[in-house]
Design a protein around this motif. Structure first.
Motif, PDB file in Angstrom:
ATOM      1  N   ALA A  41      99.070  60.114  22.816  1.00 34.64           N
ATOM      2  CA  ALA A  41      98.270  59.858  21.790  1.00 34.64           C
ATOM      3  C   ALA A  41      97.731  60.907  20.990  1.00 34.64           C
ATOM      4  CB  ALA A  41      96.881  59.174  22.304  1.00 34.64           C
ATOM      5  N   LYS A  42      97.579  60.467  19.809  1.00 32.30           N
ATOM      6  CA  LYS A  42      97.066  61.547  18.768  1.00 32.30           C
ATOM      7  C   LYS A  42      95.645  61.570  18.872  1.00 32.30           C
ATOM      8  CE  LYS A  42      99.001  62.220  14.658  1.00 32.30           C
ATOM      9  NZ  LYS A  42      99.811  61.633  13.701  1.00 32.30           N
ATOM     10  N   ILE A  43      94.774  62.530  19.334  1.00 28.12           N
ATOM     11  CA  ILE A  43      93.256  62.357  19.624  1.00 28.12           C
ATOM     12  C   ILE A  43      92.535  63.344  19.175  1.00 28.12           C
ATOM     13  CG2 ILE A  43      91.467  62.316  21.232  1.00 28.12           C
ATOM     14  CD1 ILE A  43      93.551  60.611  23.278  1.00 28.12           C
ATOM     15  N   ILE A  44      91.340  63.367  18.254  1.00 28.17           N
ATOM     16  CA  ILE A  44      90.235  63.974  17.873  1.00 28.17           C
ATOM     17  C   ILE A  44      89.038  63.681  18.696  1.00 28.17           C
ATOM     18  CG2 ILE A  44      89.013  65.218  16.197  1.00 28.17           C
ATOM     19  CD1 ILE A  44      91.355  64.469  14.386  1.00 28.17           C
ATOM     20  N   LEU A  45      88.681  64.656  19.586  1.00 27.83           N
ATOM     21  CA  LEU A  45      87.570  64.357  20.556  1.00 27.83           C
ATOM     22  C   LEU A  45      86.314  65.151  20.551  1.00 27.83           C
ATOM     23  CD1 LEU A  45      86.141  63.107  23.079  1.00 27.83           C
ATOM     24  CD2 LEU A  45      87.551  64.657  24.705  1.00 27.83           C
ATOM     25  N   HIS A  46      85.455  64.406  20.067  1.00 30.69           N
ATOM     26  CA  HIS A  46      84.069  65.511  19.850  1.00 30.69           C
ATOM     27  C   HIS A  46      83.275  65.065  21.223  1.00 30.69           C
ATOM     28  CE1 HIS A  46      80.572  67.416  17.754  1.00 30.69           C
ATOM     29  NE2 HIS A  46      80.157  67.091  18.691  1.00 30.69           N
ATOM     30  N   SER A  47      83.055  65.868  22.075  1.00 31.22           N
ATOM     31  CA  SER A  47      82.216  65.504  23.460  1.00 31.22           C
ATOM     32  C   SER A  47      80.968  66.278  23.419  1.00 31.22           C
ATOM     33  CB  SER A  47      83.038  66.215  24.557  1.00 31.22           C
ATOM     34  OG  SER A  47      82.640  65.675  25.859  1.00 31.22           O
ATOM     35  N   ILE A  48      79.906  65.636  23.402  1.00 37.89           N
ATOM     36  CA  ILE A  48      78.494  65.934  23.301  1.00 37.89           C
ATOM     37  C   ILE A  48      77.829  66.445  24.983  1.00 37.89           C
ATOM     38  CG2 ILE A  48      77.885  64.381  21.485  1.00 37.89           C
ATOM     39  CD1 ILE A  48      76.318  62.831  23.371  1.00 37.89           C
ATOM     40  N   ASP A  49      76.894  67.230  24.747  1.00 37.41           N
ATOM     41  CA  ASP A  49      76.065  67.158  26.140  1.00 37.41           C
ATOM     42  C   ASP A  49      75.188  66.194  26.354  1.00 37.41           C
ATOM     43  OD1 ASP A  49      74.464  68.294  28.094  1.00 37.41           O
ATOM     44  OD2 ASP A  49      73.468  69.943  26.936  1.00 37.41           O
ATOM     45  N   PHE A  50      75.684  65.338  27.475  1.00 38.27           N
ATOM     46  CA  PHE A  50      74.931  64.163  27.719  1.00 38.27           C
ATOM     47  C   PHE A  50      73.325  64.301  27.954  1.00 38.27           C
ATOM     48  CE2 PHE A  50      74.767  60.208  30.619  1.00 38.27           C
ATOM     49  CZ  PHE A  50      74.352  59.293  29.698  1.00 38.27           C
ATOM     50  N   ALA A  51      73.140  65.505  28.541  1.00 34.85           N
ATOM     51  CA  ALA A  51      71.764  65.697  28.928  1.00 34.85           C
ATOM     52  C   ALA A  51      70.943  65.528  27.749  1.00 34.85           C
ATOM     53  CB  ALA A  51      71.460  66.836  29.589  1.00 34.85           C
ATOM     54  N   GLU A  52      71.210  65.953  26.603  1.00 36.71           N
ATOM     55  CA  GLU A  52      70.467  65.764  25.249  1.00 36.71           C
ATOM     56  C   GLU A  52      70.379  64.419  25.039  1.00 36.71           C
ATOM     57  OE1 GLU A  52      72.153  68.227  22.509  1.00 36.71           O
ATOM     58  OE2 GLU A  52      71.871  69.930  23.503  1.00 36.71           O
ATOM     59  N   LEU A  53      71.405  63.720  25.020  1.00 35.87           N
ATOM     60  CA  LEU A  53      71.211  62.434  24.554  1.00 35.87           C
ATOM     61  C   LEU A  53      70.622  61.558  25.540  1.00 35.87           C
ATOM     62  CD1 LEU A  53      72.426  60.139  22.490  1.00 35.87           C
ATOM     63  CD2 LEU A  53      74.105  59.788  24.156  1.00 35.87           C
ATOM     64  N   ALA A  54      70.744  61.758  26.814  1.00 35.93           N
ATOM     65  CA  ALA A  54      69.880  60.715  27.677  1.00 35.93           C
ATOM     66  C   ALA A  54      68.440  61.063  27.766  1.00 35.93           C
ATOM     67  CB  ALA A  54      70.391  61.132  29.419  1.00 35.93           C
ATOM     68  N   GLU A  55      68.164  62.176  27.134  1.00 36.06           N
ATOM     69  CA  GLU A  55      66.526  62.464  27.147  1.00 36.06           C
ATOM     70  C   GLU A  55      66.180  61.442  25.840  1.00 36.06           C
ATOM     71  OE1 GLU A  55      62.870  64.237  27.639  1.00 36.06           O
ATOM     72  OE2 GLU A  55      64.695  64.323  28.892  1.00 36.06           O
ATOM     73  N   MET A  56      66.921  61.392  24.955  1.00 36.32           N
ATOM     74  CA  MET A  56      66.762  60.660  23.701  1.00 36.32           C
ATOM     75  C   MET A  56      66.313  59.142  24.065  1.00 36.32           C
ATOM     76  SD  MET A  56      69.121  62.405  20.825  1.00 36.32           S
ATOM     77  CE  MET A  56      69.014  64.285  20.687  1.00 36.32           C
ATOM     78  N   GLN A  57      67.480  58.827  24.776  1.00 39.29           N
ATOM     79  CA  GLN A  57      67.690  57.324  25.251  1.00 39.29           C
ATOM     80  C   GLN A  57      66.262  57.097  26.417  1.00 39.29           C
ATOM     81  OE1 GLN A  57      71.095  57.235  27.822  1.00 39.29           O
ATOM     82  NE2 GLN A  57      72.326  56.690  25.944  1.00 39.29           N
ATOM     83  N   ALA A  58      65.951  57.950  27.172  1.00 39.24           N
ATOM     84  CA  ALA A  58      64.756  57.778  27.809  1.00 39.24           C
ATOM     85  C   ALA A  58      63.467  57.573  26.969  1.00 39.24           C
ATOM     86  CB  ALA A  58      64.728  58.770  29.097  1.00 39.24           C
ATOM     87  N   GLN A  59      63.277  58.304  26.185  1.00 37.58           N
ATOM     88  CA  GLN A  59      62.126  58.442  24.946  1.00 37.58           C
ATOM     89  C   GLN A  59      62.186  57.262  24.042  1.00 37.58           C
ATOM     90  OE1 GLN A  59      61.970  62.548  23.620  1.00 37.58           O
ATOM     91  NE2 GLN A  59      61.515  63.228  25.488  1.00 37.58           N
ATOM     92  N   ASP A  60      63.264  56.284  24.109  1.00 34.51           N
ATOM     93  CA  ASP A  60      63.480  55.409  23.275  1.00 34.51           C
ATOM     94  C   ASP A  60      63.574  55.957  21.757  1.00 34.51           C
ATOM     95  OD1 ASP A  60      63.648  53.320  24.798  1.00 34.51           O
ATOM     96  OD2 ASP A  60      61.400  52.841  24.890  1.00 34.51           O
ATOM     97  N   ASN A  61      64.201  57.077  21.701  1.00 36.27           N
ATOM     98  CA  ASN A  61      64.313  57.769  20.529  1.00 36.27           C
ATOM     99  C   ASN A  61      65.722  57.628  19.763  1.00 36.27           C
ATOM    100  OD1 ASN A  61      64.383  59.459  18.041  1.00 36.27           O
ATOM    101  ND2 ASN A  61      63.211  61.097  19.291  1.00 36.27           N
ATOM    102  N   TRP A  62      65.941  56.228  19.397  1.00 35.53           N
ATOM    103  CA  TRP A  62      67.421  56.086  18.919  1.00 35.53           C
ATOM    104  C   TRP A  62      67.694  56.474  17.466  1.00 35.53           C
ATOM    105  CZ3 TRP A  62      70.020  54.340  22.807  1.00 35.53           C
ATOM    106  CH2 TRP A  62      69.368  53.894  23.873  1.00 35.53           C
ATOM    107  N   ASP A  63      66.584  56.769  16.699  1.00 37.76           N
ATOM    108  CA  ASP A  63      67.051  57.393  15.511  1.00 37.76           C
ATOM    109  C   ASP A  63      67.585  58.716  15.864  1.00 37.76           C
ATOM    110  OD1 ASP A  63      66.118  55.167  14.148  1.00 37.76           O
ATOM    111  OD2 ASP A  63      64.168  55.839  13.746  1.00 37.76           O
ATOM    112  N   GLN A  64      67.070  59.383  16.637  1.00 38.43           N
ATOM    113  CA  GLN A  64      67.465  60.854  16.981  1.00 38.43           C
ATOM    114  C   GLN A  64      68.927  60.807  17.269  1.00 38.43           C
ATOM    115  OE1 GLN A  64      64.888  63.090  19.365  1.00 38.43           O
ATOM    116  NE2 GLN A  64      66.199  65.190  18.827  1.00 38.43           N
ATOM    117  N   ALA A  65      69.166  59.939  18.261  1.00 33.24           N
ATOM    118  CA  ALA A  65      70.377  59.737  18.955  1.00 33.24           C
ATOM    119  C   ALA A  65      71.652  59.410  17.975  1.00 33.24           C
ATOM    120  CB  ALA A  65      70.513  58.573  19.984  1.00 33.24           C
ATOM    121  N   ALA A  66      71.092  58.500  16.980  1.00 39.90           N
ATOM    122  CA  ALA A  66      71.845  58.097  16.018  1.00 39.90           C
ATOM    123  C   ALA A  66      72.514  59.176  14.900  1.00 39.90           C
ATOM    124  CB  ALA A  66      71.484  56.995  15.178  1.00 39.90           C
TER     125      ALA A  66
END
Length: 232
Positions: free
Chosen positions: A36-61
């Motif tokens: 496959a021809k792939i371009i991958l951007h892998s985030i630090d999930f800890a940062e996103l999980a914190e946004m999820q837990a705080q219901d900060n979906w705008d920041q996650a977006a």
């Protein structure tokens, strides 16, 4: 062959499943040395999980939107959000890019419909099970969605974050998940959607007599078909 854009790291455990399945699938379709021809951007999930837990979906977006713009700029022809939950912000991400997002819930609904499934259980994070963003995509395709009771939803969610996202797979947790699956079937589900990309690390079809739909593999199949120009 089109270039597949991937937003990954949510968690990296499931992202490696995506990467492996995409490459194997392309090779099975095209043979030889193809991958496959792939371009991958892998985030630090800890940062996103914190946004999820705080219901900060705008920041996650915003976080994933920036990643999507980078993937598009690097040459991707279309995008996969390699997580069920983060399809909550798929519309916001789509507004920022000019390449299509292959929506995981839509792909799943298509497979369920083709198989004649009209009532399905849904397992996933509490966000996926309890909020409307995912269920409504399935319901729009005529699929009635059942979710576990509150205590079971908490169990399913906690195992995802405390174990599966960290690569921990235990028989005890598998047994607990299978009990939840059986309860959904007893309540009328014709099949159960494994609506979190990590769940397939724990439960596969061989473990249950209830038909299981692995959203990671469904998403991968859709992407392969799109990448090599076949109708999905």
């Amino acid at each position: 062959m089109k270039t597949i854009g991937m937003l990954g790291g949510m968690s990296w455990e499931s992202t490696q499943s995506y990467y492996t399945a995409l490459n194997r699938g392309i090779n099975q379709q095209l043979g030889g040395l193809h991958s496959a021809k792939i371009i991958l951007h892998s985030i630090d999930f800890a940062e996103l999980a914190e946004m999820q837990a705080q219901d900060n979906w705008d920041q996650a977006a915003a976080l994933l939107g920036d990643a999507a713009v980078a993937v598009q700029s690097a040459g991707a022809d279309f995008l996969l959000i390699c997580a069920n939950t983060m399809h909550k912000v798929a519309p916001a991400i789509q507004q920022r890019i000019g390449i299509p997002i292959l929506h995981l819930a839509d792909a799943t609904a298509g497979v369920l419909k083709a198989d004649g499934i009209t009532r399905a259980g849904l397992l996933g994070t509490r966000y996926t099970m309890e909020q409307a963003f995912y269920r409504e995509r399935l319901e729009a395709q005529g699929i009635d969605v059942l979710v576990p009771e509150a205590q079971d939803r908490a169990l399913v969610h906690d195992i995802i974050y405390s174990e599966l996202c960290q690569g921990i797979v235990t028989e005890q947790s598998r047994t607990r998940y299978l009990a939840v699956i059986d309860e959904l079937a007893a309540n009328g589900a014709q099949a159960v959607i494994l609506g979190c990309t990590e769940i397939a690390l724990l439960v596969q079809q061989q473990h249950s007599t209830v038909p299981l739909y692995d959203t990671t593999q469904i998403h991968v199949n859709e992407a392969i078909a799109y990448a090599i120009g076949h109708d999905s």
